[in-house]
Design a protein around this motif. Structure first.
Motif, PDB file in Angstrom:
ATOM      1  N   GLN B   5       0.632  -1.122  -0.083  1.00  0.00           N
ATOM      2  CA  GLN B   5      -0.128   0.070  -0.059  1.00  0.00           C
ATOM      3  C   GLN B   5       0.927   1.422  -0.144  1.00  0.00           C
ATOM      4  O   GLN B   5       0.418   2.553   0.414  1.00  0.00           O
ATOM      5  CB  GLN B   5      -0.933   0.026   1.244  1.00  0.00           C
ATOM      6  N   LYS B   6       2.141   1.018  -0.152  1.00  0.00           N
ATOM      7  CA  LYS B   6       3.058   2.310  -0.279  1.00  0.00           C
ATOM      8  C   LYS B   6       2.668   3.297  -1.184  1.00  0.00           C
ATOM      9  O   LYS B   6       2.752   4.711  -0.918  1.00  0.00           O
ATOM     10  CB  LYS B   6       4.416   1.800  -0.347  1.00  0.00           C
ATOM     11  N   GLY B   7       2.184   3.157  -2.376  1.00  0.00           N
ATOM     12  CA  GLY B   7       1.760   4.189  -3.518  1.00  0.00           C
ATOM     13  C   GLY B   7       0.622   4.637  -2.824  1.00  0.00           C
ATOM     14  O   GLY B   7       0.506   6.003  -3.128  1.00  0.00           O
ATOM     15  N   LEU B   8      -0.434   4.220  -2.262  1.00  0.00           N
ATOM     16  CA  LEU B   8      -1.510   4.753  -1.724  1.00  0.00           C
ATOM     17  C   LEU B   8      -1.229   5.794  -0.680  1.00  0.00           C
ATOM     18  O   LEU B   8      -1.653   7.143  -0.634  1.00  0.00           O
ATOM     19  CB  LEU B   8      -2.646   3.882  -1.254  1.00  0.00           C
ATOM     20  N   HIS B   9      -0.414   5.248   0.359  1.00  0.00           N
ATOM     21  CA  HIS B   9      -0.040   5.984   1.251  1.00  0.00           C
ATOM     22  C   HIS B   9       0.586   7.270   0.997  1.00  0.00           C
ATOM     23  O   HIS B   9       0.631   8.430   1.718  1.00  0.00           O
ATOM     24  CB  HIS B   9       0.828   5.100   2.496  1.00  0.00           C
TER      25      HIS B   9
END
Lengths: 233, 110
Positions: B5-9
């Motif tokens: 979920q790095k992209g979203l965060h």
């Protein structure tokens, strides 16, 4: 009219080069770039290689870089181009020969989004119905012809072709995310939350400016980002 | 924060930090427009205010985080050698943390 065309035959050329051709448009009345390229091939140099099929902007075979902008040769009018017309293969993909590129990476990204309807509900007696309003949501998404003009104009795809899905695959991802008959929206969205697949798009809109079908992948990508936000929070 | 979920965060943090930075810049712009000549006393009085100190600290944090996400994206785009990229990332992180704590030190010594 003068043409400067990218040439490369890996069997006999050590490196690519540009070759100039003169085409007399009075003798060869061409309307589109593809007409001119085929006239050059038929009358001057039959070693020139390119893909083409329908010659009317439907099959998406003849995507190439024309005067620095990706487009389909068959729907790009010669009258709209100025000076020497510079033709190169689509950028960011390996060249097989002349204007033909290896689309393997492009198709691999398309495959990742699972471009088919997935529905885990019991099969209906006849068919899965959709209201006109639900069907309207697919407009601007389903028309993609996979010509790769958008994806190969995107710097994020040039630098990360194995990780960033690219505008074409993301436009198609949105086509299935918003389809009322698809039940796997959450699964599709959860697969796009890493740092590269979706979020490497920085919204520079190269894809929008080159799409020969007038589609808007940037808008679709933005919609996916907002759908993920809604889903997660 | 999971890698998946790095992209979203990162996307959320970049937007939230951009709003914080915009608010701080707008405030300072308004301050300078209302005060034609700003002397040291006025500047000290402004930054002695607890609200201003907290806002500046938050802005510094937002600036460093925003910069890190942007620089990380540029590095992963252009630097393909993982050793060189890792080294540069460490250097940038050290620089950003130093700038942040330097800023905090200045802020709380007013």
């Amino acid at each position: 009219m003068r043409f400067s065309i990218y040439r490369y035959d890996p069997i006999k050329d050590r490196k690519p080069y540009m070759q100039d051709y003169e085409l007399d448009l009075d003798e060869h009345p061409c309307v589109m770039v593809l007409d001119a390229l085929l006239a050059i091939r038929d009358t001057q140099d039959d070693s020139l290689m390119l893909r083409r099929s329908c010659r009317e902007g439907v099959c998406g075979s003849d995507g190439m870089n024309i005067n620095g902008k990706n487009g389909l040769a068959c729907v790009t009018r010669l009258a709209e181009l100025k000076g020497t017309i510079v033709i190169r293969p689509l950028p960011g993909l390996p060249v097989v020969r002349d204007l033909i590129v290896d689309m393997t990476k492009f198709y691999a990204q398309y495959e990742k989004i699972e471009p088919f309807l997935q529905n885990n509900d019991p099969l209906p007696v006849r068919e899965r119905l959709q209201s006109p309003e639900e069907r309207d949501k697919l407009d601007g998404l389903y028309e993609c012809i996979l010509c790769a003009c958008c994806t190969t104009s995107c710097p994020s795809f040039w630098w990360n072709p194995d990780k960033f899905l690219g505008p074409q695959a993301l436009l198609q991802a949105q086509r299935f995310i918003v389809d009322s008959r698809d039940t796997e929206k959450s699964k599709r969205l959860s697969k796009l939350q890493d740092a590269f697949s979706l979020y490497r798009c920085h919204g520079i809109m190269n894809c929008v400016s080159v799409c020969p079908k007038g589609l808007n992948p940037t808008k679709a990508i933005s919609s996916i980002k907002h759908a993920i936000l809604k889903e997660e929070y | 924060m999971g890698v998946s979920q790095k992209g979203l965060h990162d996307w959320i943090i970049q937007r939230v930090s951009a709003v914080v930075l915009a608010g701080y810049i707008l405030f300072l712009t308004g301050f300078f427009m209302l005060h034609a000549s700003v002397d040291f006393m006025m500047w000290q009085k402004l930054y002695s205010n607890m609200f201003m100190q907290v806002a500046t600290m938050l802005t510094l944090l937002a600036l460093m985080w925003h910069a890190w996400i942007g620089i990380w994206a540029v590095f992963t785009d252009y630097i393909k050698c993982s050793v060189l990229r890792g080294t540069l990332e460490v250097l940038v992180l050290v620089a950003l943390f130093s700038f942040f704590f330097w800023g905090i030190t200045i802020l709380w010594s007013i």
